[in-house]
Design an enzyme around this catalytic site. Sequence first.
Site, PDB file in Angstrom:
ATOM      1  N   LEU A  19     -73.531 -35.244  33.440  1.00  0.00           N
ATOM      2  CA  LEU A  19     -72.545 -34.353  32.817  1.00  0.00           C
ATOM      3  C   LEU A  19     -71.891 -35.009  31.592  1.00  0.00           C
ATOM      4  O   LEU A  19     -71.472 -36.165  31.645  1.00  0.00           O
ATOM      5  CB  LEU A  19     -71.464 -34.013  33.863  1.00  0.00           C
ATOM      6  CG  LEU A  19     -70.257 -33.212  33.371  1.00  0.00           C
ATOM      7  CD1 LEU A  19     -70.661 -31.778  33.020  1.00  0.00           C
ATOM      8  CD2 LEU A  19     -69.157 -33.187  34.447  1.00  0.00           C
ATOM      9  N   HIS A  74     -48.082 -31.071  34.679  1.00  0.00           N
ATOM     10  CA  HIS A  74     -49.160 -31.785  33.986  1.00  0.00           C
ATOM     11  C   HIS A  74     -49.863 -32.747  34.938  1.00  0.00           C
ATOM     12  O   HIS A  74     -51.078 -32.932  34.857  1.00  0.00           O
ATOM     13  CB  HIS A  74     -48.615 -32.524  32.759  1.00  0.00           C
ATOM     14  CG  HIS A  74     -48.058 -31.589  31.728  1.00  0.00           C
ATOM     15  ND1 HIS A  74     -48.766 -30.508  31.265  1.00  0.00           N
ATOM     16  CD2 HIS A  74     -46.858 -31.540  31.101  1.00  0.00           C
ATOM     17  CE1 HIS A  74     -48.033 -29.847  30.380  1.00  0.00           C
ATOM     18  NE2 HIS A  74     -46.861 -30.452  30.273  1.00  0.00           N
ATOM     19  N   ASP A 116     -54.511 -24.244  30.848  1.00  0.00           N
ATOM     20  CA  ASP A 116     -53.166 -23.739  30.546  1.00  0.00           C
ATOM     21  C   ASP A 116     -52.420 -23.256  31.794  1.00  0.00           C
ATOM     22  O   ASP A 116     -53.032 -22.766  32.743  1.00  0.00           O
ATOM     23  CB  ASP A 116     -53.275 -22.580  29.541  1.00  0.00           C
ATOM     24  CG  ASP A 116     -51.918 -22.187  28.978  1.00  0.00           C
ATOM     25  OD1 ASP A 116     -51.050 -23.071  28.829  1.00  0.00           O
ATOM     26  OD2 ASP A 116     -51.722 -20.992  28.692  1.00  0.00           O
ATOM     27  N   SER A 156     -53.183 -29.938  22.087  1.00  0.00           N
ATOM     28  CA  SER A 156     -53.517 -29.346  20.795  1.00  0.00           C
ATOM     29  C   SER A 156     -52.717 -29.997  19.670  1.00  0.00           C
ATOM     30  O   SER A 156     -51.709 -30.672  19.909  1.00  0.00           O
ATOM     31  CB  SER A 156     -53.249 -27.840  20.819  1.00  0.00           C
ATOM     32  OG  SER A 156     -51.863 -27.584  20.686  1.00  0.00           O
TER      33      SER A 156
HETATM   34  C1  IPE Z   1     -53.313 -24.312  24.647  1.00  0.00           C
HETATM   35  O1  IPE Z   1     -52.219 -24.026  25.428  1.00  0.00           O
HETATM   36  C2  IPE Z   1     -53.467 -25.809  24.492  1.00  0.00           C
HETATM   37  C3  IPE Z   1     -53.852 -26.536  25.697  1.00  0.00           C
HETATM   38  C4  IPE Z   1     -54.087 -26.030  26.870  1.00  0.00           C
HETATM   39  C5  IPE Z   1     -54.006 -27.949  25.531  1.00  0.00           C
HETATM   40  P1  IPE Z   1     -50.785 -23.738  24.799  1.00  0.00           P
HETATM   41  O2  IPE Z   1     -49.868 -23.557  25.944  1.00  0.00           O
HETATM   42  O3  IPE Z   1     -50.430 -24.782  23.814  1.00  0.00           O
HETATM   43  O4  IPE Z   1     -51.043 -22.366  24.031  1.00  0.00           O
HETATM   44  P2  IPE Z   1     -50.007 -21.251  23.574  1.00  0.00           P
HETATM   45  O5  IPE Z   1     -48.864 -21.944  22.906  1.00  0.00           O
HETATM   46  O6  IPE Z   1     -49.574 -20.520  24.795  1.00  0.00           O
HETATM   47  O7  IPE Z   1     -50.793 -20.367  22.663  1.00  0.00           O
HETATM   48  C1  IPE Z   2     -51.183 -26.624  29.418  1.00  0.00           C
HETATM   49  O1  IPE Z   2     -50.111 -26.156  30.158  1.00  0.00           O
HETATM   50  C2  IPE Z   2     -51.071 -28.084  29.062  1.00  0.00           C
HETATM   51  C3  IPE Z   2     -50.822 -28.322  27.631  1.00  0.00           C
HETATM   52  C4  IPE Z   2     -50.731 -27.413  26.710  1.00  0.00           C
HETATM   53  C5  IPE Z   2     -50.646 -29.691  27.209  1.00  0.00           C
HETATM   54  P1  IPE Z   2     -48.740 -25.748  29.478  1.00  0.00           P
HETATM   55  O2  IPE Z   2     -47.886 -26.950  29.404  1.00  0.00           O
HETATM   56  O3  IPE Z   2     -48.975 -25.043  28.192  1.00  0.00           O
HETATM   57  O4  IPE Z   2     -48.154 -24.747  30.553  1.00  0.00           O
HETATM   58  P2  IPE Z   2     -47.404 -23.413  30.277  1.00  0.00           P
HETATM   59  O5  IPE Z   2     -48.304 -22.551  29.444  1.00  0.00           O
HETATM   60  O6  IPE Z   2     -46.135 -23.761  29.559  1.00  0.00           O
HETATM   61  O7  IPE Z   2     -47.169 -22.836  31.627  1.00  0.00           O
HETATM   62 MG    MG Z   3     -49.300 -23.074  27.746  1.00  0.00          MG
END
Ligand code: IPE
Ligand code: IPE
Ligand code: MG
Length: 237
Positions: A128, A34, A17, A62
């Site tokens: 792994l 990303h 995240d 997710s």
């Molecule tokens: C969790 O991150 C999902 C992934 C890293 C794939 P999110 O960015 O979606 O989670 P929330 O919305 O902050 O809870």
């Molecule tokens: C995690 O990073 C990747 C996914 C959830 C797909 P985010 O895209 O949620 O990044 P933030 O949390 O918005 O910084």
């Molecule tokens: Mg996020």
Amino acid sequence: MIPEGVKIPEHIAIVMDGNGRWASSRGLPRTAGHKAGAETFRRIATHCSRIGLPYLTVYAFSTENWKRPEAEVRTIMELLRRYLIEAREKMVQENTALRIIGDQSRLPEPLRALIRETDELSKRTNGLRVNVCLNYGARDEITRAVRAIARDAAAGKVDAGEITADYISSRLDTAGIPDPDLIIRPGAEHRLSNYLLWQAAYAELYFSDTLWPDFDEEELDRAIVWFSTRKRRFGGV
Ligand code: IPE
Ligand code: IPE
Ligand code: MG
């Protein structure tokens, strides 16, 4: 570096995240975050293989992430497709298995075809095991498992009394994978966001303010050393 004598966990799970905030803080589009996050994943997986970790599970997309702008979703799917193509070429040579966890029914067919190929190749490796959670949500996973069990019960294949916790585990997407010992969440949020809710029952939770694209091998080692100092009691004394 992990100091001598520190025991490596069997299974580490990571919530990747903070990609979007990493990009925004640099004045870049979220998609650049990303891309950078995908690079971090490659480096961390290589490191995990090097230190002899048996299982690594990462949260890549997710069941709730479909709410994001279409262009962002498309970029993430394209990065995953590229990763699968790359894995197909290298995984046997690197002795790494790849398993996709989550509801594949909503994924585009070309991606599903690639998943079938990497599943086949995984049978030829014993290093792994990397699990990528894609269109994954723990509540969705448990709901699908409950439906499958209910169908079996209705068909007389299983008796209600035979449904144990182990039986439920065996019907989840993670069947056959040991529960994570350590869950790492970078990105400064202190929540699980629907990640491995069943499997996390006794996991140690490590939260870090580092945004995922900046997460590195050194920080993973720090989390492992921290984990090794935890006293796990599993409800005992
Ligand atoms: C969790 O991150 C999902 C992934 C890293 C794939 P999110 O960015 O979606 O989670 P929330 O919305 O902050 O809870
Ligand atoms: C995690 O990073 C990747 C996914 C959830 C797909 P985010 O895209 O949620 O990044 P933030 O949390 O918005 O910084
Ligand atoms: Mg996020």
